[in-house]
Design a protein around this motif. Structure first.
Motif, short mmCIF file in Angstrom:
data_model
loop_
_atom_site.label_atom_id
_atom_site.label_comp_id
_atom_site.label_asym_id
_atom_site.label_seq_id
_atom_site.Cartn_x
_atom_site.Cartn_y
_atom_site.Cartn_z
N MET A 151 0.75 -1.27 0.02
CA MET A 151 0.09 0.01 0.18
C MET A 151 1.06 1.20 -0.01
SD MET A 151 -3.28 -0.94 2.36
CE MET A 151 -2.53 -1.93 3.74
N VAL A 152 2.20 1.34 0.69
CA VAL A 152 2.96 2.21 0.67
C VAL A 152 3.22 2.60 -0.68
CG1 VAL A 152 5.04 3.32 1.53
CG2 VAL A 152 3.50 2.29 3.02
N GLN A 153 3.80 1.41 -1.36
CA GLN A 153 4.20 1.57 -2.95
C GLN A 153 3.07 2.06 -3.70
OE1 GLN A 153 5.32 -1.97 -5.06
NE2 GLN A 153 7.08 -1.23 -5.33
N THR A 154 1.86 1.74 -3.62
CA THR A 154 0.60 2.37 -4.21
C THR A 154 0.68 3.75 -4.00
OG1 THR A 154 -0.70 0.25 -3.99
CG2 THR A 154 -1.72 2.41 -4.45
N MET A 155 0.80 4.15 -2.81
CA MET A 155 0.77 5.69 -2.43
C MET A 155 2.01 6.46 -3.19
SD MET A 155 0.09 5.82 1.67
CE MET A 155 0.37 7.37 1.79
N MET A 156 3.15 5.88 -3.15
CA MET A 156 4.41 6.43 -3.91
C MET A 156 3.98 6.52 -5.40
SD MET A 156 7.74 4.64 -2.18
CE MET A 156 8.07 5.16 -0.46
N LYS A 157 3.35 5.42 -6.16
CA LYS A 157 3.17 5.43 -7.68
C LYS A 157 2.14 6.70 -7.83
CE LYS A 157 4.57 0.75 -8.29
NZ LYS A 157 4.16 -0.67 -8.92
N SER A 158 1.19 6.69 -6.96
CA SER A 158 0.02 7.60 -7.12
C SER A 158 0.33 9.14 -6.71
CB SER A 158 -1.17 7.10 -6.48
OG SER A 158 -1.58 5.80 -6.71
N GLY A 159 1.49 9.51 -6.38
CA GLY A 159 1.93 10.89 -5.91
C GLY A 159 1.36 11.32 -4.79
N LEU A 160 1.14 10.26 -3.86
CA LEU A 160 0.35 10.59 -2.42
C LEU A 160 1.56 10.77 -1.19
CD1 LEU A 160 -2.61 8.51 -2.95
CD2 LEU A 160 -2.64 10.78 -3.53
N THR A 161 2.76 10.78 -1.48
CA THR A 161 3.77 10.98 -0.34
C THR A 161 4.24 12.42 -0.62
OG1 THR A 161 5.66 9.98 -1.82
CG2 THR A 161 4.04 8.45 -0.55
N SER A 162 5.38 12.54 0.14
CA SER A 162 6.06 13.76 0.29
C SER A 162 7.02 14.00 -1.24
CB SER A 162 6.73 14.12 1.29
OG SER A 162 7.84 12.91 1.42
N LEU A 163 7.43 12.87 -1.88
CA LEU A 163 8.13 12.69 -2.88
C LEU A 163 7.40 13.31 -4.16
CD1 LEU A 163 9.80 9.05 -2.76
CD2 LEU A 163 10.67 11.27 -2.40
N GLY A 164 6.13 13.37 -4.01
CA GLY A 164 5.24 13.97 -5.13
C GLY A 164 5.13 13.20 -6.12
N ILE A 165 4.83 13.76 -7.29
CA ILE A 165 4.62 13.00 -8.71
C ILE A 165 6.20 12.69 -9.41
CG2 ILE A 165 3.51 12.88 -10.86
CD1 ILE A 165 1.82 15.19 -10.07
N MET A 166 6.35 11.38 -9.26
CA MET A 166 7.46 10.86 -9.73
C MET A 166 7.30 9.50 -10.43
SD MET A 166 8.64 8.46 -7.31
CE MET A 166 7.84 7.76 -6.16
N SER A 167 8.61 8.93 -11.11
CA SER A 167 8.64 7.58 -11.78
C SER A 167 9.28 6.82 -10.71
CB SER A 167 9.26 7.80 -13.00
OG SER A 167 9.50 6.35 -13.24
N MET A 168 8.94 5.55 -10.34
CA MET A 168 9.96 4.79 -9.46
C MET A 168 11.15 4.46 -9.72
SD MET A 168 7.76 4.15 -6.86
CE MET A 168 8.14 2.70 -6.00
N ASP A 169 11.61 4.54 -11.37
CA ASP A 169 12.74 4.32 -11.84
C ASP A 169 13.54 5.58 -11.54
OD1 ASP A 169 11.76 1.79 -12.46
OD2 ASP A 169 11.03 2.36 -14.55
N MET A 170 13.13 6.74 -11.64
CA MET A 170 14.03 7.97 -11.56
C MET A 170 14.48 7.85 -10.12
SD MET A 170 11.48 10.35 -13.93
CE MET A 170 12.58 11.37 -13.71
N VAL A 171 14.03 7.44 -9.11
CA VAL A 171 14.50 7.69 -7.82
C VAL A 171 15.21 6.64 -7.43
CG1 VAL A 171 13.58 8.07 -5.30
CG2 VAL A 171 12.11 8.88 -7.19
N THR A 172 16.24 7.04 -6.49
CA THR A 172 17.30 5.64 -6.06
C THR A 172 16.37 4.96 -4.80
OG1 THR A 172 18.19 7.21 -4.28
CG2 THR A 172 19.21 7.46 -6.37
N THR A 173 17.23 3.51 -4.67
CA THR A 173 16.40 2.63 -3.78
C THR A 173 16.53 3.32 -2.28
OG1 THR A 173 17.30 1.05 -5.09
CG2 THR A 173 16.72 0.56 -2.88
N GLU A 174 17.85 4.19 -2.19
CA GLU A 174 17.80 4.95 -1.04
C GLU A 174 16.74 5.72 -0.36
OE1 GLU A 174 21.43 2.84 -2.11
OE2 GLU A 174 20.35 4.51 -2.97
N VAL A 175 16.23 6.45 -1.44
CA VAL A 175 15.35 7.52 -1.36
C VAL A 175 13.97 6.92 -1.03
CG1 VAL A 175 14.14 9.39 -2.43
CG2 VAL A 175 16.42 9.42 -2.60
#
Length: 500
Positions: free
Chosen positions: A419-443
């Motif tokens: 569910m956290v991953q779904t939030m990230m993909k949907s732009g519902l986190t502090s990372l905003g709208i982004m592609s999972m491939d464009m962000v490092t694993t650490e972030v």
């Protein structure tokens, strides 16, 4: 060749050879010829040639399937309507000629297992009054080069021959699990699968070399993303129809279809069963009705009651009850864990808990069953956070009462992470709208940990505020091993934590 004929030949040939040798005939050429014939026969058998079993299999496959109409398939109204419209091109062929419309060559049915893709293909054959020829992708996979391609040719030839023999203008070929032979082709070494796929593409290109019989290829898969692009393009599979899990109305329809031949108690509420079985496929719903009938038969009852259907939903969802005996301390820990889920679920969605149970089912030592909620297709950030808190509540309760977690939370954590991953993909986190491939694993890990830590802290705070509910509910659950939703909500009212 009949079995008794083989036995006669096996017995006669050695006697004949001995006789010829006795009278002075040179039998060496005859022996060599027999060895060569035997080797040829063995190779033919291994390549799927004319054996008794293969002949019987082809004869069995040629038997027409039982007539099935779209009305007999529960749910899937949208998919059925889309498929019927596509099939009308076969029926109204004279009309489509006037408009210069190219006939459809293929229809691809995609969706989860058990949603009725095969049934829809059979109904398509009945709808168009067509010959129905079925095969599975795995039937074309052979260790011998060229056999799969040869069987593809035979499949299309068989459809044409049967249509002409039965004086039908249409033929429907159905290939299940087409991803087995239709996977993406890779550069380099040529595979046997590639030859089979190439032959399928060639046959689809030549489907309309003659006006009659008209052939339509219907294929099914639950892994559309694996298919080769040449197979998916217009002119091959012209229509891609999604066959999804049924909604409440569809589940109700499917349950009623499978209930026709079963003795139901007059008080049975099928609407309630349709609500409880949210997310079930058609195959699972059929299993619910079957398991409910088995429960009624075990009790020597003449009719299926509502409780049998509820038990069947639990079994299909969680598995059969097991005979595992837990220690008293382990049982208490499981009770604390499940009550954690129940308390948070009742806070997040009042009235959502149906029951809390300690009876082991499948791999679970206990479970919380929820009342059906309104079906959702869009999720807000607040909703997803609430669901994550419910998932984390079991481990949080263990930390409060035992000072640490157990392995019983592994599945809960997996759900929370998804569910956290779904939030990230949907732009519902502090990372905003982004592609999972464009962000490092650490972030991603840092954001994931921040969300889970915050929600875990909020969860523990809410559980501590409702400690009184825990104390009263825990005693009842340990004694009865089952706590109904109404009893559970009484604990909230008695603690004046929720309005009556």
């Amino acid at each position: 060749m009949p079995k008794w004929t083989k036995e006669i030949v096996i017995g006669f040939v050695p006697v004949l050879l001995i006789f010829l040798a006795y009278v002075g005939v040179n039998i060496l050429p005859v022996v060599i010829a027999l060895i060569m014939l035997g080797a040829l026969y063995a190779v033919t058998v291994m390549r799927g040639g004319i054996t008794v079993g293969a002949a019987q299999e082809r004869k069995r496959k040629k038997a027409p399937p039982a007539k099935l109409t779209f009305e007999e398939i529960g749910g899937q109204d949208s998919a059925k309507q889309e498929l019927r419209e596509a099939l009308d091109f076969m029926i109204r062929h004279e009309e489509i000629k006037k408009f210069g419309i190219r006939p459809l060559k293929g229809i691809l049915l995609t969706g989860p297992p058990g949603t009725g893709k095969t049934l829809m293909a059979k109904a398509a054959a009945s709808y168009t009054n067509a010959v129905f020829v079925a095969a599975s992708g795995s039937e074309f996979v052979e260790m011998y080069v060229g056999v799969g391609a040869s069987r593809i040719r035979d499949l299309f030839k068989d459809a044409r021959t049967r249509a002409l023999k039965e004086n039908k203008e249409n033929a429907v070929i159905f290939i299940d699990e087409i991803d087995v032979i239709g996977g993406k082709r890779e550069g380099g070494q040529q595979r046997e699968y590639d030859q089979t796929l190439n032959q399928l593409l060639t046959e689809m290109d030549g489907i309309y070399t003659s006006d009659a019989p008209r052939i339509l290829l219907i294929a099914a898969t639950n892994r559309k993303e694996m298919l080769d692009s040449a197979l998916l393009r217009p002119g091959r599979f012209d229509r891609h129809i999604q066959v999804d899990l049924p909604d409440k109305k569809g589940r109700m329809h499917i349950l009623n279809i499978h209930a026709k031949n079963k003795p139901l108690h007059p008080d049975v509420n099928m609407t309630k069963v349709a609500e409880e079985s949210y997310g079930f496929s058609g195959a699972q719903l059929e299993s619910v009705m079957n398991e409910a009938a088995i429960y009624a038969m075990r009790e020597n009852l003449s009719q299926i009651e509502q409780r049998h259907l509820s038990m069947a939903v639990d079994k299909v969802m969680l598995g059969e009850k097991t005979d595992r005996e837990s220690t008293q301390e382990e049982k208490r820990r499981v009770a604390v864990h499940e009550l954690g889920h129940a308390v948070l679920a009742e806070i997040v969605a009042p009235g959502s808990v149906n029951q809390v149970a300690l009876s082991p089912r499948g791999k679970a030592l206990g479970y919380v069953r929820h009342n059906p909620q309104e079906e959702k297709y869009l999720y807000t950030k607040a909703y997803l956070e609430g669901q994550i808190m419910i998932a984390l509540a079991g481990a949080a309760a263990e930390e409060i009462y035992y000072g640490g977690r157990s392995t019983g939370s592994s599945n809960d954590f997996e759900q929370a992470l998804n569910m956290v991953q779904t939030m990230m993909k949907s732009g519902l986190t502090s990372l905003g709208i982004m592609s999972m491939d464009m962000v490092t694993t650490e972030v991603l890990m840092k954001e994931n940990q921040m969300i889970l830590d915050d929600l875990a802290a909020r969860t523990k705070k809410l559980l501590e505020e409702h400690a009184a509910v825990f104390e009263h509910s825990l005693d009842i659950l340990l004694k009865e091993e089952r706590l109904s939703g109404d009893e559970f909500r009484c604990q909230f009212r008695d603690s004046t934590l929720l309005p009556a």
